[in-house]
Motif scaffolding. Structure first.
Motif, PDB file in Angstrom:
ATOM      1  N   ALA A 127       0.825  -1.204   0.000  1.00  0.00           N
ATOM      2  CA  ALA A 127       0.000   0.000   0.000  1.00  0.00           C
ATOM      3  C   ALA A 127       0.861   1.257   0.000  1.00  0.00           C
ATOM      4  CB  ALA A 127      -0.931  -0.001   1.215  1.00  0.00           C
ATOM      5  N   ALA A 128       1.962   1.242   0.758  1.00  0.00           N
ATOM      6  CA  ALA A 128       2.872   2.392   0.770  1.00  0.00           C
ATOM      7  C   ALA A 128       3.481   2.609  -0.602  1.00  0.00           C
ATOM      8  CB  ALA A 128       3.963   2.173   1.816  1.00  0.00           C
ATOM      9  N   ARG A 129       3.886   1.537  -1.259  1.00  0.00           N
ATOM     10  CA  ARG A 129       4.440   1.659  -2.606  1.00  0.00           C
ATOM     11  C   ARG A 129       3.392   2.192  -3.570  1.00  0.00           C
ATOM     12  NH1 ARG A 129       3.883  -1.294  -7.061  1.00  0.00           N
ATOM     13  NH2 ARG A 129       5.528  -1.122  -8.669  1.00  0.00           N
ATOM     14  N   ALA A 130       2.169   1.654  -3.478  1.00  0.00           N
ATOM     15  CA  ALA A 130       1.105   2.115  -4.363  1.00  0.00           C
ATOM     16  C   ALA A 130       0.793   3.588  -4.137  1.00  0.00           C
ATOM     17  CB  ALA A 130      -0.157   1.272  -4.147  1.00  0.00           C
ATOM     18  N   GLY A 131       1.010   4.075  -2.900  1.00  0.00           N
ATOM     19  CA  GLY A 131       0.774   5.479  -2.598  1.00  0.00           C
ATOM     20  C   GLY A 131       1.904   6.396  -3.023  1.00  0.00           C
ATOM     21  N   GLY A 132       2.972   5.827  -3.585  1.00  0.00           N
ATOM     22  CA  GLY A 132       4.063   6.644  -4.105  1.00  0.00           C
ATOM     23  C   GLY A 132       5.248   6.802  -3.173  1.00  0.00           C
ATOM     24  N   ALA A 133       5.365   5.969  -2.155  1.00  0.00           N
ATOM     25  CA  ALA A 133       6.507   6.067  -1.240  1.00  0.00           C
ATOM     26  C   ALA A 133       7.809   5.886  -2.000  1.00  0.00           C
ATOM     27  CB  ALA A 133       6.398   5.011  -0.136  1.00  0.00           C
TER      28      ALA A 133
END
Length: 273
Positions: A53-59
């Motif tokens: 989810a963090a990666r999908a949010g652009g982290a």
């Protein structure tokens, strides 16, 4: 003034990481936007989905904070893409203490490694996993399980590794369930050879001790006062700047696989880990 002007944005609600950000005022600043930030994912619950989810949010990078051992089915269904750095905070397996231990051996290989683990049921799997991590780090090679055995309160694994110097290096790991409901545990690691390395990680006592014995005597490494969270955050900021994904997540998954093998050999239900 924006987080970008103050330092690298850090997206977290964990108190230990909020404190770490406050201790790094030049290089880090809290942000409410995960996009472009170092995202700290709590290691409790389904942290694998939290990382995705963090990666999908652009982290831009992820810190995985003191993760629990997850079931294999929760990981294999959605593999990690590996396109952003992941720093894994493992307080029982601090990379600075591991580096001290390996450096103090001065290239002289271990001939045998033994690991003893003890923890209440709530934390035993994670302590076993980090015990495997210590053994892997000291033999400097992957571990292969040969035999597992267990009683109601204890378990033991016999492993070996080719190591960096060639030749099989025997490894034993024993684990004992202790009384209590907390997750803190005890690790004692002994690597024997021309150099003796002894590591004690006593979480209830807040103690991490490293001693190296050679023909010249015994040297105790200086105590590390930096918090595990601050160390992980510093390393994540460096990884984000360099863009190198690193190998920590792969090593964590390798150690978790060994842990599952040991627990499965004990007759525990597969859904327990």
């Amino acid at each position: 003034m924006s987080a970008a002007n103050l330092g690298h944005g850090v997206f977290t609600a964990l108190p230990s990481y909020i404190a770490a950000v406050a201790e790094l005022p030049v290089s880090a600043a809290l942000t409410g936007d995960v996009s472009g930030a170092v995202a700290v994912v709590p290691g409790s619950g389904d942290w694998w989905q939290g990382m995705l989810a963090a990666r999908a949010g652009g982290a831009a990078a992820v810190v995985l904070a003191d993760p629990a051992v997850l079931p294999q089915k929760g990981i294999g269904a959605c593999p990690w893409p590996g396109d952003i750095p992941v720093i894994v905070e493992r307080p029982r397996l601090r990379p600075d203490v591991v580096a001290d231990a390996v450096r103090a051996r001065r290239g002289r290989p271990a001939r045998i490694v033994t690991v003893e683990c003890a923890a209440p049921a709530a934390g035993l799997a994670a302590v076993i996993r980090d015990g495997f991590g210590w053994a892997r780090s000291l033999v400097q090679g992957p571990l292969t399980v040969q035999v597992c055995s267990a009683t109601a309160q204890a378990r033991i694994a016999l492993l070996d590794s080719g190591g960096s110097a060639g030749g099989a290096i025997p490894v034993t790991l024993g684990a004992t369930a202790a009384a209590g409901h907390h997750a803190d545990g005890l690790l004692q690691v002994l690597a024997l050879g021309e150099v003796r390395t002894e590591v004690t990680v006593d979480q209830p006592a807040g103690l991490t001790r490293l001693e190296t014995s050679t023909e010249h005597g015994t040297l105790r490494a200086p105590e590390r006062y930096e918090s595990s969270a601050r160390l992980a955050l510093r390393r994540a900021i460096e990884a984000r700047s360099s863009g190198r994904p690193g190998t920590e997540l792969d090593e964590l998954l390798e150690d978790m696989s060994l842990t599952r093998a040991l627990l499965a050999a004990k007759g525990l239900a597969a859904t327990d880990v």
